[in-house]
Design a protein around this motif. Structure first.
Motif, PDB file in Angstrom:
ATOM      1  N   PHE A  76       0.793  -1.238   0.000  1.00  0.00           N
ATOM      2  CA  PHE A  76       0.000   0.000   0.000  1.00  0.00           C
ATOM      3  C   PHE A  76       0.825   1.287   0.000  1.00  0.00           C
ATOM      4  CE2 PHE A  76      -3.324  -2.859   1.733  1.00  0.00           C
ATOM      5  CZ  PHE A  76      -4.334  -2.561   0.829  1.00  0.00           C
ATOM      6  N   ASP A  77       2.053   1.233   0.482  1.00  0.00           N
ATOM      7  CA  ASP A  77       2.878   2.433   0.624  1.00  0.00           C
ATOM      8  C   ASP A  77       2.069   3.500   1.376  1.00  0.00           C
ATOM      9  OD1 ASP A  77       4.925   4.259   0.501  1.00  0.00           O
ATOM     10  OD2 ASP A  77       5.020   4.345  -1.687  1.00  0.00           O
ATOM     11  N   TYR A  81       0.530   6.999   0.160  1.00  0.00           N
ATOM     12  CA  TYR A  81      -0.907   6.895  -0.167  1.00  0.00           C
ATOM     13  C   TYR A  81      -1.673   6.508   1.092  1.00  0.00           C
ATOM     14  CZ  TYR A  81       1.178   6.475  -4.811  1.00  0.00           C
ATOM     15  OH  TYR A  81       1.921   6.689  -5.945  1.00  0.00           O
ATOM     16  N   ILE A 107      -7.004   3.523  -4.980  1.00  0.00           N
ATOM     17  CA  ILE A 107      -6.067   2.809  -4.123  1.00  0.00           C
ATOM     18  C   ILE A 107      -4.675   3.009  -4.702  1.00  0.00           C
ATOM     19  CG2 ILE A 107      -5.355   0.564  -3.167  1.00  0.00           C
ATOM     20  CD1 ILE A 107      -8.205  -0.453  -3.699  1.00  0.00           C
ATOM     21  N   HIS A 108      -3.722   3.371  -3.863  1.00  0.00           N
ATOM     22  CA  HIS A 108      -2.321   3.415  -4.278  1.00  0.00           C
ATOM     23  C   HIS A 108      -2.110   4.345  -5.477  1.00  0.00           C
ATOM     24  CE1 HIS A 108       1.590   1.397  -5.498  1.00  0.00           C
ATOM     25  NE2 HIS A 108       1.756   1.601  -4.200  1.00  0.00           N
ATOM     26  N   ARG A 144      -5.951  -6.671  -6.953  1.00  0.00           N
ATOM     27  CA  ARG A 144      -4.931  -5.782  -6.409  1.00  0.00           C
ATOM     28  C   ARG A 144      -3.962  -5.323  -7.487  1.00  0.00           C
ATOM     29  NH1 ARG A 144      -0.122  -8.094  -4.421  1.00  0.00           N
ATOM     30  NH2 ARG A 144       0.011 -10.323  -4.826  1.00  0.00           N
ATOM     31  N   TYR A 147      -4.398  -1.996  -9.222  1.00  0.00           N
ATOM     32  CA  TYR A 147      -4.013  -0.800  -8.479  1.00  0.00           C
ATOM     33  C   TYR A 147      -2.495  -0.730  -8.239  1.00  0.00           C
ATOM     34  CZ  TYR A 147      -8.984  -0.360  -7.927  1.00  0.00           C
ATOM     35  OH  TYR A 147     -10.323  -0.234  -8.201  1.00  0.00           O
ATOM     36  N   LEU A 149      -0.602  -3.009  -7.003  1.00  0.00           N
ATOM     37  CA  LEU A 149      -0.177  -3.792  -5.835  1.00  0.00           C
ATOM     38  C   LEU A 149       0.226  -5.181  -6.341  1.00  0.00           C
ATOM     39  CD1 LEU A 149      -3.020  -2.747  -3.377  1.00  0.00           C
ATOM     40  CD2 LEU A 149      -0.753  -1.752  -3.596  1.00  0.00           C
TER      41      LEU A 149
END
Length: 178
Positions: A76-77, A81, A107-108, A144, A147, A149
């Motif tokens: 996710f960092d 974010y 997201i992200h 995921r 996004y 991920l």
């Protein structure tokens, strides 16, 4: 009825998710810090305005090391974010209490349309406070990789460590704003 503002009761609401692990089991988790702006007429939810914000750092998979990894730049960092958001753009009634809610999910740093199946659980009067309450259940699935991920590890037996499909379940109880 007309549209009213509804305040999410976070003590009676939750956002949970699950993802395949090692191709053989599922890991479950939750986000504990979130908020939503809901403006809706329970008699016609197709006209509702819905905005969700989730604090990524509130992720909890019941394992501190895994949670730390999920918050890191590999996933996710969360520092760069810190939130995930969802803003409804189209709500279609599917049957008596079920709706397809499509919106912009971010997201992200990536925003994409996603659709959730939402069940309107009803309206009730809280016997403790006297407040009018409404409830919703929602479920959906996101990839995921859509996004960014994409962190993973190959398994010696074939396949990957972390699945791409994330199943999301949301339970919301909200009180009519006075």
């Amino acid at each position: 009825m007309t549209k009213s503002k509804w305040v999410v009761d976070t003590t009676h609401s939750g956002i949970d998710f699950s993802v395949k692990h090692m191709m053989v089991s599922k890991v479950k988790g939750a986000f504990h810090s979130f908020n939503a702006t809901i403006e809706a007429d329970p008699a016609d939810l197709t006209t509702a305005n819905i905005d969700f914000t989730v604090d990524v750092a509130s992720i909890d998979t019941r394992n501190a090391d895994r949670d730390g990894h999920l918050k890191s730049g590999d996933f996710f960092d969360a520092e760069k974010y810190p939130t995930m958001t969802f803003k409804a753009t189209n709500i279609v009634k599917k049957d008596e209490d079920e709706y397809a809610v499509t919106g912009d999910m971010s997201i992200h740093g990536v925003t994409r349309p996603e659709t959730f199946t939402v069940t309107f659980e009803g309206v009730a009067k809280d016997p403790m406070s006297g407040a009018e309450k409404i409830g919703f259940s929602a479920e959906g699935k996101v990839k995921r990789s859509d996004y960014g991920l994409t962190w993973n590890a190959a398994l010696e037996t074939g396949g990957v460590l972390v699945g791409d499909d994330i199943k999301i379940n949301i339970e919301i109880e909200a009180a009519k704003e006075a």
